[in-house]
Design an enzyme around this catalytic site. Structure first.
Site, PDB file in Angstrom:
ATOM      1  N   LYS A  29       1.171  -1.059  -0.283  1.00 29.23           N
ATOM      2  CA  LYS A  29      -0.086  -0.491  -0.132  1.00 29.23           C
ATOM      3  C   LYS A  29       1.182   1.132  -0.085  1.00 29.23           C
ATOM      4  O   LYS A  29       1.917   1.495   0.844  1.00 29.23           O
ATOM      5  CB  LYS A  29      -0.883   0.140   1.728  1.00 29.23           C
ATOM      6  CG  LYS A  29      -2.073  -1.221   1.307  1.00 29.23           C
ATOM      7  CD  LYS A  29      -2.940  -0.873  -0.018  1.00 29.23           C
ATOM      8  CE  LYS A  29      -4.459  -1.186   0.908  1.00 29.23           C
ATOM      9  NZ  LYS A  29      -5.180  -1.715  -0.633  1.00 29.23           N
ATOM     10  N   ASP A  48      -8.943  -1.024 -10.306  1.00 27.79           N
ATOM     11  CA  ASP A  48     -10.098  -1.239  -9.174  1.00 27.79           C
ATOM     12  C   ASP A  48     -12.074  -1.024  -9.066  1.00 27.79           C
ATOM     13  O   ASP A  48     -12.279  -1.069  -9.712  1.00 27.79           O
ATOM     14  CB  ASP A  48      -8.981  -1.661  -8.020  1.00 27.79           C
ATOM     15  CG  ASP A  48     -10.017  -2.286  -6.974  1.00 27.79           C
ATOM     16  OD1 ASP A  48     -10.991  -2.764  -7.135  1.00 27.79           O
ATOM     17  OD2 ASP A  48      -9.097  -2.352  -5.471  1.00 27.79           O
ATOM     18  N   LYS A  69     -13.007  -7.815  -8.152  1.00 27.27           N
ATOM     19  CA  LYS A  69     -13.498  -7.606  -6.866  1.00 27.27           C
ATOM     20  C   LYS A  69     -15.492  -8.612  -7.202  1.00 27.27           C
ATOM     21  O   LYS A  69     -16.158  -7.934  -7.576  1.00 27.27           O
ATOM     22  CB  LYS A  69     -13.835  -7.128  -6.017  1.00 27.27           C
ATOM     23  CG  LYS A  69     -12.507  -6.710  -5.559  1.00 27.27           C
ATOM     24  CD  LYS A  69     -11.897  -5.382  -4.690  1.00 27.27           C
ATOM     25  CE  LYS A  69     -10.406  -5.760  -4.290  1.00 27.27           C
ATOM     26  NZ  LYS A  69      -9.710  -3.966  -3.289  1.00 27.27           N
TER      27      LYS A  69
END
Length: 368
Positions: A163, A238, A262
């Site tokens: 991250k 994303d 996802k």
């Protein structure tokens, strides 16, 4: 699919280690488990992966529960479906709320596969017997990052995600790359940058990253296309990809070279599979992202990642990465950097009733 009832479990467990990004630090993970029971007593399970606060998307556990109870479940009760493919078009009468939709839709997939006595992986068209596993390092401490990476390498993980944010990007990536010169590393920015940060992002090109995930705004595809023209590192989208149309538009614009899928973010397995198929057709790499989830969502992720187009290790780690005890049995295990794809009916895991009961804050059953 003659549904008898749907039970909603609001659950919470403490993570073994805090999950930290520049947006939020998660210490306790709330979630909703959806239990679908048919007239024969078979049960299918889904998981709503919204967080307690709207830091990742606008959804929360409370808003998802409201949508499930007051809109989505009544809609399905009044419009019975015979195949899980029918769930998403029906629920799309109502806008967004993709995580709530996915929690319900995936439960239908699990139940349908169990009724057919086939694995969810094979039902979706999966071809793999095992999948490579990646893991996330979510800390602002370099010393803690080293500690986590060492542990993950000992466990055999094949890819590490770091991250990053301005002021904690080159400062994190450069020493990690120097210490681990051959490690497969990607960076995840969670929308921490703007186009004014191009030079800072260009500085990451020298570290041989697999990709940089969602560097710019969470709802953008146009500026990402401009950024991709100015950096060598592949951009992975994303949060920007919520619908099939988002994926198609991003690919046409050249906004990315990689897509993170996802299930919760795109509203379920039907849409996730459609985006996978589109990406494969267009030569875009895809991988399965994680949501700090419990074993139910993890099981659906494994089934999705068994499809042939997923070539990059996903954020699908062992249950022990987050939990002292997961809510599914057996717990997900990483061996030599891989996870075996279950061959049993449905998701291939059973519910750890003791763990589920101990973590349940509230339960409600809606009868059909």
């Amino acid at each position: 699919m003659n549904i008898h009832s749907i039970s909603l479990y609001v659950i919470s467990k403490s993570l073994k280690f805090p999950f930290a990004t520049h947006l939020e630090t998660v210490v306790n993970r709330e979630s909703i488990i959806v239990e679908l029971t048919d007239s024969d007593g078979l049960q299918g399970y889904g998981e709503v992966v919204a967080f307690s606060s709207p830091w990742y998307t606008e959804e929360t556990v409370k808003t998802a529960y409201h949508m499930l109870k007051d809109f989505f479940i009544p809609l399905l009760k009044n419009n019975p479906v015979q195949h899980p493919e029918q769930v998403t078009p029906l629920l799309n009468k109502y806008r967004r709320n993709e995580m709530a939709k996915a929690g319900l839709e995936t439960a239908y997939w699990d139940l349908y596969a169990k009724r057919k006595q086939v694995s969810l992986s094979s039902l979706l068209g999966g071809t793999k017997t095992e999948i490579p596993s990646g893991v996330v390092v979510a800390t602002s401490s370099l010393a803690e990052a080293y500690r986590q990476i060492e542990g993950y390498l000992e466990d055999g993980y094949k890819r590490i995600k770091i991250k990053i944010s301005p002021g904690s990007d080159v400062e994190m990536i450069e020493p990690i790359r120097k210490r681990y010169p051959s490690l497969a590393i990607m960076a995840d920015a969670n929308s921490a940058y703007t186009l004014e940060d191009v030079s800072r992002l260009q500085a990451l090109d020298s570290f041989g990253l697999l990709m940089i995930e969602q560097p710019l705004a969470h709802d953008d595809i146009i500026q990402h296309a401009k950024l991709q023209q100015q950096i060598k590192t592949p951009i992975c989208l994303d949060e920007s990809i919520v619908t099939y149309e988002d994926a198609r538009n991003a690919i046409e614009l050249g906004s990315c070279k990689v897509l993170n899928l996802k299930i919760g973010r795109v509203g379920g397995l039907r849409t996730a599979k459609a985006i996978h198929d589109l990406a494969v057709d267009k030569g875009i790499q895809v991988w399965v992202g994680g949501m700090v989830e419990y074993g139910v969502s993890r099981a659906h992720n494994i089934a999705l990642a068994s499809l042939p187009g997923f070539t990059i290790p996903g954020d699908i780690s062992a249950s022990s990465r987050y939990w002292e005890e997961d809510i599914t049995l057996p717990e997900v295990v990483v061996e030599n950097g891989h996870i075996k794809v279950p061959t049993g009916a449905g998701i291939g895991f059973t519910i750890n009733e003791k763990s589920l009961t101990e973590s349940t804050l509230y339960r409600e059953t809606i009868f059909f």
